[in-house]
Design a protein around this motif. Structure first.
Motif, mmCIF file in Angstrom:
data_model
loop_
_atom_site.group_PDB
_atom_site.id
_atom_site.type_symbol
_atom_site.label_atom_id
_atom_site.label_comp_id
_atom_site.label_asym_id
_atom_site.label_seq_id
_atom_site.Cartn_x
_atom_site.Cartn_y
_atom_site.Cartn_z
ATOM 1 N N ASP A 45 0.859 -1.186 0.000
ATOM 2 C CA ASP A 45 0.000 0.000 0.000
ATOM 3 C C ASP A 45 0.895 1.235 0.000
ATOM 4 O OD1 ASP A 45 -1.474 2.300 1.243
ATOM 5 O OD2 ASP A 45 -3.100 0.829 1.394
ATOM 6 N N PRO A 46 0.633 2.223 -0.857
ATOM 7 C CA PRO A 46 1.508 3.404 -0.932
ATOM 8 C C PRO A 46 1.532 4.247 0.340
ATOM 9 C CG PRO A 46 -0.476 3.739 -2.228
ATOM 10 C CD PRO A 46 -0.458 2.294 -1.843
ATOM 11 N N VAL B 77 -5.411 -0.721 1.008
ATOM 12 C CA VAL B 77 -6.343 -1.075 2.089
ATOM 13 C C VAL B 77 -6.058 -0.335 3.398
ATOM 14 C CG1 VAL B 77 -6.812 -3.372 1.142
ATOM 15 C CG2 VAL B 77 -4.882 -3.061 2.716
ATOM 16 N N ILE B 78 -5.003 0.474 3.436
ATOM 17 C CA ILE B 78 -4.585 1.088 4.700
ATOM 18 C C ILE B 78 -5.397 2.335 5.042
ATOM 19 C CG2 ILE B 78 -2.682 2.170 5.951
ATOM 20 C CD1 ILE B 78 -2.389 -0.803 5.650
ATOM 21 N N THR B 79 -5.488 3.261 4.115
ATOM 22 C CA THR B 79 -6.182 4.527 4.372
ATOM 23 C C THR B 79 -7.199 4.813 3.273
ATOM 24 O OG1 THR B 79 -4.656 5.938 3.121
ATOM 25 C CG2 THR B 79 -4.057 5.423 5.412
ATOM 26 N N ALA B 80 -8.047 5.810 3.540
ATOM 27 C CA ALA B 80 -9.065 6.190 2.561
ATOM 28 C C ALA B 80 -8.424 6.707 1.274
ATOM 29 C CB ALA B 80 -9.987 7.243 3.158
ATOM 30 N N GLY B 81 -7.242 7.310 1.381
ATOM 31 C CA GLY B 81 -6.581 7.877 0.208
ATOM 32 C C GLY B 81 -5.692 6.889 -0.530
ATOM 33 N N SER C 45 -2.870 4.820 -5.311
ATOM 34 C CA SER C 45 -2.524 3.630 -6.099
ATOM 35 C C SER C 45 -2.964 3.785 -7.545
ATOM 36 C CB SER C 45 -3.189 2.384 -5.493
ATOM 37 O OG SER C 45 -2.694 2.117 -4.199
ATOM 38 N N ALA C 46 -4.137 4.387 -7.748
ATOM 39 C CA ALA C 46 -4.647 4.595 -9.112
ATOM 40 C C ALA C 46 -3.731 5.520 -9.898
ATOM 41 C CB ALA C 46 -6.062 5.162 -9.044
ATOM 42 N N ASN C 47 -3.246 6.578 -9.237
ATOM 43 C CA ASN C 47 -2.345 7.508 -9.913
ATOM 44 C C ASN C 47 -1.023 6.834 -10.295
ATOM 45 O OD1 ASN C 47 -4.232 9.571 -9.654
ATOM 46 N ND2 ASN C 47 -3.353 10.345 -7.735
#
Length: 263
Positions: free
Chosen positions: A145-146, A173-177, A182-184
């Motif tokens: 997760d980033p 899965v860690i934070t709302a952002g 990840s998409a970026n």
């Protein structure tokens, strides 16, 4: 003369019958053993199924498998990602580890490692970011997760590994952002560079194009759930073993050395 010929013919027929019966007489014990073994296997399967249903009813959880434990009279149950033990009545459950004093092995840990082993060759590598170090002859897969601090620590360690191909499955899965970040990264022209800059330099990837296909992220989340990945980072090696957390290079090198690696 005719009488002699008839006697010889009868004798030959009797001998022939005797020879034909010999293979059947030899096969009978083997067939009997197979029948007994089949009966025993069927009885054991029924008993294991009874224990599984009993455990699920008593504990209210799904039981992945039930096996005879190393201790007679106890059964090994795989519940979630853990190994527990239960007696035949279902009245008693043991939560702990079994050690063999002769082999000096932790039998519970071995059972747990086997439970968490995956088929590395079945991983959908097209849904991962590919990073090659050196000749890339060895392989590892990482669910990361980033926005995970331990993932950043692991990434710093991985940067020092030689001759390895790293497949990073974005697992937001860690934070709302995490999903947007990840998409970026996934939609960047150079995904490997964008991932490296995000994790090691703290430089966020540019905003993704609206028409960029990010369905791989959803597939990764679904895959992670199937593989019982409960935290990031989680590393897998070709043997199928996993290493949860920010493990060091030495630990990973030992895992990689357990199986032959191919370019």
């Amino acid at each position: 003369m005719l009488k002699k010929f008839i006697c010889l013919a009868v004798l030959a027929a009797v001998c022939g019958v005797g020879q034909a019966q010999i293979p059947e007489q030899k096969a009978a014990p083997a067939e009997a053993k197979e029948a007994v073994q089949s009966t025993n296997d069927s009885a054991q399967e029924k008993e294991l199924d009874r224990i599984r249903k009993l455990a699920q009813g008593r504990l209210g959880v799904q039981v992945k498998h039930v096996l005879p434990s190393p201790i007679p009279g106890l059964y090994e149950l795989a519940v979630n990602n853990e190994i527990i033990y239960m007696d035949p009545t279902g009245d008693h459950v043991l939560m702990g580890e079994i050690f063999n004093t002769l082999s000096r092995k932790n039998l519970t840990q071995e059972a747990k490692d086997k439970l968490l082993t995956i088929d590395f060759s079945a991983l959908p590598l097209a849904d991962a970011i590919k990073t090659v170090h050196g000749n890339g002859s060895r392989q590892i897969a990482v669910f990361s997760d980033p926005n995970c601090s331990f993932c950043k620590k692991l990434e710093a360690s991985l940067a020092g590994m030689k001759d390895v191909t790293i497949y990073t499955f974005l697992y937001p899965v860690i934070t709302a952002g995490s999903k947007e970040a990840s998409a970026n990264i996934w939609c960047s022209k150079d995904r490997a560079l964008a991932w490296k800059q995000q994790l090691l330099e703290g430089k966020a990837a540019p905003k993704r194009a609206a028409n960029c296909d990010i369905s791989a992220l959803e597939r990764n989340i679904e895959l992670g759930s199937k593989l019982n990945i409960t935290g990031t980072p989680t590393v897998f090696v070709p043997s199928g073993k996993r290493a949860p957390g920010a493990v060091g290079i030495d630990y990973l090198e030992n895992l990689l050395s357990e199986v032959p690696q191919h370019p």
